[in-house]
Design a protein around this motif. Structure first.
Motif, PDB file in Angstrom:
ATOM      1  N   ASP A 171       0.880  -1.178   0.000  1.00 48.97           N
ATOM      2  CA  ASP A 171       0.000   0.000   0.000  1.00 48.97           C
ATOM      3  C   ASP A 171       0.914   1.223   0.000  1.00 48.97           C
ATOM      4  O   ASP A 171       1.975   1.205   0.627  1.00 48.97           O
ATOM      5  N   ASP A 172       0.505   2.274  -0.727  1.00 48.37           N
ATOM      6  CA  ASP A 172       1.371   3.450  -0.777  1.00 48.37           C
ATOM      7  C   ASP A 172       1.281   4.273   0.498  1.00 48.37           C
ATOM      8  O   ASP A 172       2.151   5.096   0.770  1.00 48.37           O
ATOM      9  N   PHE A 173       0.217   4.083   1.286  1.00 51.43           N
ATOM     10  CA  PHE A 173       0.095   4.832   2.545  1.00 51.43           C
ATOM     11  C   PHE A 173       0.615   3.996   3.709  1.00 51.43           C
ATOM     12  O   PHE A 173       0.102   2.916   3.988  1.00 51.43           O
ATOM     13  N   ASP A 175      -3.143  -3.029  -2.179  1.00 52.61           N
ATOM     14  CA  ASP A 175      -4.026  -1.918  -2.525  1.00 52.61           C
ATOM     15  C   ASP A 175      -4.124  -1.890  -4.054  1.00 52.61           C
ATOM     16  O   ASP A 175      -3.374  -2.577  -4.753  1.00 52.61           O
TER      17      ASP A 175
END
Lengths: 125, 245
Positions: free
Chosen positions: A7-9, A52
């Motif tokens: 996930d990028d977050f 994601d």
């Protein structure tokens, strides 16, 4: 059982990591998009991929396709955890061979249910 | 081209004068025709030039039309997106604060009872306790231990919920990124508009905005208004099971 969380977050990776730990999965590793995830997968030892969809670099759907196209990785179960909720997207993910699809925001119970279901199916095979 | 045309016109004019003086009607008509034709070809050139200018103006207008599109569609959409950010962060904050409100008394209760039992236990160890008091202490401990288990479970569950509520950062982050992209695009278009107004026109390649049906869009704002969007996990499950999942 080693799980890769993509996930990028970082907050979301942390949330998923903590939830997985609660479910008894202590061995997790992280990547922030498909491009960084692929080498980790290719290095071997990952048993389960949680990803994601919407990420810069390589998106989750393309990561899923790349995993399914690689004979060494093709059988890794993939759970998509995403805010993408268009019907075409869910159908595309299903056709690309996703094993579970969880929409954000989600509950701990939903995540557990989907993971249980994925492993039930694998055990049944 | 122009000088060539002028030569033709001059020749025709001279021939016309000669023919008029000679009263040669057919030559007069012929030379008049040549003159009219050369006039027309100039007109055609002029029309051609105008057409080209119009075409250029039209392609420059693409910049303006994107600006119109931005103001008409993307800007109101952005207001909705930013409102979504406010609502989502507000909900997450309330949710987290709510669970904190629920958890603090549980922790205090555990602490208070533990302090009380600790004190009694200390008296017991110092042999300062009579049989009745000890019976009452063991009763307290009997009640306390399952309570510790129950409260700890509740605290764990509440903490998990607080953790999940932090997912707002991902959801709103995706939306804010889209807004940043939009702001950059508006800026870019405004700069181009200024350049055009300054007569420094660059022909930019037209953006081909093809709609990709599976392009990642982040959280859906007003998902309820769009039949093509699922509203919750149940609908995802229904859709997948309809596909034989």
């Amino acid at each position: 059982m080693k799980i890769l969380i993509v996930d990028d977050f970082s907050t979301m990776r942390r949330i998923i990591k903590n939830l997985l730990r609660d479910l008894g999965f202590n061995n997790t590793t992280e990547a922030d998009d498909g491009l960084t995830a692929l080498p980790i997968l290719q290095a071997g030892g990952i048993d389960f991929l949680v990803t994601d969809w919407n990420m810069p670099g390589m998106q989750g759907i393309d990561l899923l396709k790349a995993v399914r196209a690689d004979e060494n990785l093709a059988n890794i179960p993939v759970l998509m955890v995403t805010a993408e909720t268009k019907r075409e997207q869910i159908i595309t993910a299903a056709q690309a061979g996703v094993n579970g699809y969880v929409v954000k925001p989600f509950t701990a119970a939903t995540l557990k249910e989907k993971i249980d279901k994925i492993f039930e199916r694998i055990d049944a095979e | 081209m122009e000088s060539n045309n002028k030569t033709i016109q001059l020749e025709a004019a001279r021939a016309l004068v000669t023919a008029l003086e000679a009263d040669d009607v057919s030559v007069v008509e012929h030379q008049l025709a040549i003159l009219t034709q050369s006039q027309e070809s100039e007109l055609f050139q002029e029309v051609g030039k105008l057409t080209r200018e119009l075409h250029e103006a039209m392609s420059n207008f693409n910049v303006d039309s994107r600006l119109v599109d931005l103001t008409e569609n993307d800007m109101p959409n952005t207001r909705e997106r930013l409102n979504y950010v406010i609502t989502t962060t507000e909900d997450a904050a309330h949710k987290t604060l709510g669970y904190i409100d629920q958890t603090l008394p549980l922790a205090s209760e555990l602490k208070l009872t533990a302090e009380k039992i600790d004190e009694s236990w200390h008296r017991f160890r110092m042999r300062e306790m009579n049989a009745d008091e000890f019976r009452s202490l063991s009763k307290e401990i009997e009640v306390y231990l399952p309570e510790v288990k129950q409260h700890s479970e509740q605290i764990h569950a509440n903490l998990s919920e607080m953790m999940l509520a932090q997912g707002f950062q991902d959801l709103t982050g995706q939306v804010i990124r889209q807004v940043i992209d939009l702001v950059a695009e508006v800026e870019d278009n405004l700069v181009r508009l200024v350049k055009i107004a300054g007569q420094h026109v660059e022909n930019k390649p037209k953006d081909n905005k093809e709609v990709d049906p599976i392009k990642a869009e982040g959280p859906q704002i007003n998902a309820g208004d769009n039949p093509n969007v699922v509203n919750d996990q149940d609908e995802v499950d229904d859709l997948l099971s309809s596909l034989g999942f």
